[in-house]
Design a protein around this motif. Structure first.
Motif, PDB file in Angstrom:
ATOM      1  N   TYR A  33       0.839  -1.199   0.000  1.00  0.00           N
ATOM      2  CA  TYR A  33       0.000   0.000   0.000  1.00  0.00           C
ATOM      3  C   TYR A  33       0.876   1.252   0.000  1.00  0.00           C
ATOM      4  N   TYR A  35       0.349   5.239   1.250  1.00  0.00           N
ATOM      5  CA  TYR A  35      -0.495   6.191   1.960  1.00  0.00           C
ATOM      6  C   TYR A  35       0.170   7.566   1.949  1.00  0.00           C
ATOM      7  N   GLU A  44      -4.417   8.893   4.102  1.00  0.00           N
ATOM      8  CA  GLU A  44      -5.127   8.796   2.823  1.00  0.00           C
ATOM      9  C   GLU A  44      -4.538   7.631   2.039  1.00  0.00           C
ATOM     10  N   LEU A  45      -5.369   6.647   1.747  1.00  0.00           N
ATOM     11  CA  LEU A  45      -4.915   5.523   0.937  1.00  0.00           C
ATOM     12  C   LEU A  45      -4.807   5.979  -0.504  1.00  0.00           C
ATOM     13  N   MET A  46      -3.637   5.738  -1.097  1.00  0.00           N
ATOM     14  CA  MET A  46      -3.421   6.157  -2.484  1.00  0.00           C
ATOM     15  C   MET A  46      -3.572   4.967  -3.440  1.00  0.00           C
ATOM     16  N   GLU A  56      -6.495  -1.043  -6.283  1.00  0.00           N
ATOM     17  CA  GLU A  56      -7.201   0.178  -5.902  1.00  0.00           C
ATOM     18  C   GLU A  56      -6.381   1.394  -6.291  1.00  0.00           C
ATOM     19  N   ASN A  57      -7.089   2.403  -6.757  1.00  0.00           N
ATOM     20  CA  ASN A  57      -6.463   3.679  -7.094  1.00  0.00           C
ATOM     21  C   ASN A  57      -7.480   4.732  -6.682  1.00  0.00           C
ATOM     22  N   ASN A  58      -7.241   5.338  -5.533  1.00  0.00           N
ATOM     23  CA  ASN A  58      -8.255   6.212  -4.944  1.00  0.00           C
ATOM     24  C   ASN A  58      -8.190   7.641  -5.470  1.00  0.00           C
ATOM     25  N   SER A  59      -8.501   7.806  -6.746  1.00  0.00           N
ATOM     26  CA  SER A  59      -8.599   9.142  -7.348  1.00  0.00           C
ATOM     27  C   SER A  59      -7.359   9.980  -7.093  1.00  0.00           C
ATOM     28  N   VAL A  60      -6.227   9.351  -7.290  1.00  0.00           N
ATOM     29  CA  VAL A  60      -4.963  10.052  -7.074  1.00  0.00           C
ATOM     30  C   VAL A  60      -4.557  10.762  -8.369  1.00  0.00           C
TER      31      VAL A  60
ATOM     32  N   ASN B  94     -15.502  -3.409   1.925  1.00  0.00           N
ATOM     33  CA  ASN B  94     -14.521  -3.733   0.880  1.00  0.00           C
ATOM     34  C   ASN B  94     -13.152  -4.065   1.461  1.00  0.00           C
ATOM     35  N   GLN B  96     -11.401  -2.188   3.165  1.00  0.00           N
ATOM     36  CA  GLN B  96     -10.544  -1.014   3.151  1.00  0.00           C
ATOM     37  C   GLN B  96     -10.559  -0.381   4.534  1.00  0.00           C
TER      38      GLN B  96
END
Lengths: 115, 109
Positions: A33, A35, A44-46, A56-60, B94, B96
Motif C-alpha cells: 500500500y 499512503y 489517505e490511501l493512495m 485500488e487507485n483512490n482518485s490520485v 470492501n 478497506q
C-alpha cells in the motif's frame, strides 16, 4: 533488513523535478500500500497492490505513478508535483487483502517537501 | 459517507489511566484497528477487535461496541514512552481501512 523499509527518508524537490520513492518488504506479504499522511489529517490511501496487480487507485492525481515489479518492491514515481503534495508518504504491507484481520506493517515513511 | 471521529489531543499523568475514544460510521464493518505512532516513526499495530467486548493485552486494552459504532483504547500505568499519536481505523465492507486523524497523547511527569 527486516520489516518494511523505505528510501529516501527525506526528499526535497522542485515542482519540475522527477523523483521516485522506494519501498521494500521482507515479510513475504502479498499486498502493498501507499499512503499519504498530512498533519492532523487521516491517512489517505493512495494505491493498493495485491500479488503485483493494482487493485485500488483512490482518485490520485496522475502526477503520482505507482509501480510494483514484484511482491517485495513498490515504487512511487513523482513528477510535476505541487506544494500541497508535501507530506509523509508511508508504505505498508499485509499478508494479503482478502482477510480484514490482517494487520498492516508500515515503513518509516519518506518526508517529502515540494518547493 | 464514511467517517471516524477521535479526539485531537489528550493529556495524562505518568502512572495514571487514560481512555481514548473512537466512533465510526462505515459502509459495512469488518473490525477495528488501533495503531500507535511515535513522532517521526511508522505506525505500529496495537489491537484488532471484531467482536463486542474488551480485549486486554498487557497495559493496553481495546473495547468495541458494534451496535454503538464505538471503540476505546485504554492505557494503564502510563509511562513517558506512551507519548505518541493513537490511530483508530475501521474496516469497511470492501476490506478497506477508514482512518481517523489520530489522537496525540501527551504524558506529563
Amino acid at each position: 533488513e527486516t520489516g518494511v523499509t523505505q528510501t529516501p527518508r527525506h526528499l526535497v524537490m522542485g515542482m519540475t523535478n522527477k523523483k521516485s520513492l522506494k519501498c521494500e518488504q521482507h515479510l513475504g506479504h502479498n499486498a502493498m500500500y501507499w499512503y499519504k499522511q498530512s498533519a492532523k489529517k487521516p491517512l489517505e490511501l493512495m494505491f493498493v497492490y495485491s500479488l503485483e496487480e493494482r487493485v485500488e487507485n483512490n482518485s490520485v492525481p496522475s502526477r503520482f505513478s505507482p509501480e510494483c515489479p514484484n511482491s517485495s518492491h513498490l515504487f512511487l514515481h513523482l513528477h510535476t508535483l505541487q506544494p500541497e503534495d508535501s507530506a509523509l508518504y508511508l508504505c505498508a504491507s499485509s499478508q494479503d487483502k482478502t482477510s480484514p484481520s490482517y494487520e498492516q506493517y508500515f515503513g518509516p515513511g519518506t518526508r517529502l517537501t515540494v518547493t | 459517507g464514511q467517517n471516524i471521529d477521535q479526539p485531537t489531543e489528550m493529556t495524562a499523568t505518568e502512572g495514571a489511566i487514560v481512555q481514548i475514544n473512537c466512533t465510526y460510521q462505515t459502509s459495512g464493518f469488518n473490525g477495528l484497528f488501533w495503531y500507535q505512532q511515535h513522532a517521526g516513526e511508522a505506525p505500529t499495530f496495537l489491537s484488532y477487535n471484531v467482536l463486542d467486548g474488551l480485549e486486554e493485552k498487557g497495559r493496553f486494552s481495546s473495547f468495541l461496541s458494534r451496535s454503538k459504532g464505538y471503540s476505546y483504547l485504554l492505557l494503564k500505568e502510563l509511562q513517558m514512552k506512551d507519548s505518541a499519536s493513537y490511530l483508530c481505523a475501521a474496516v469497511d465492507s470492501n476490506y478497506q481501512l477508514i482512518w481517523g486523524a489520530g489522537t496525540k497523547l501527551i504524558i506529563k511527569p
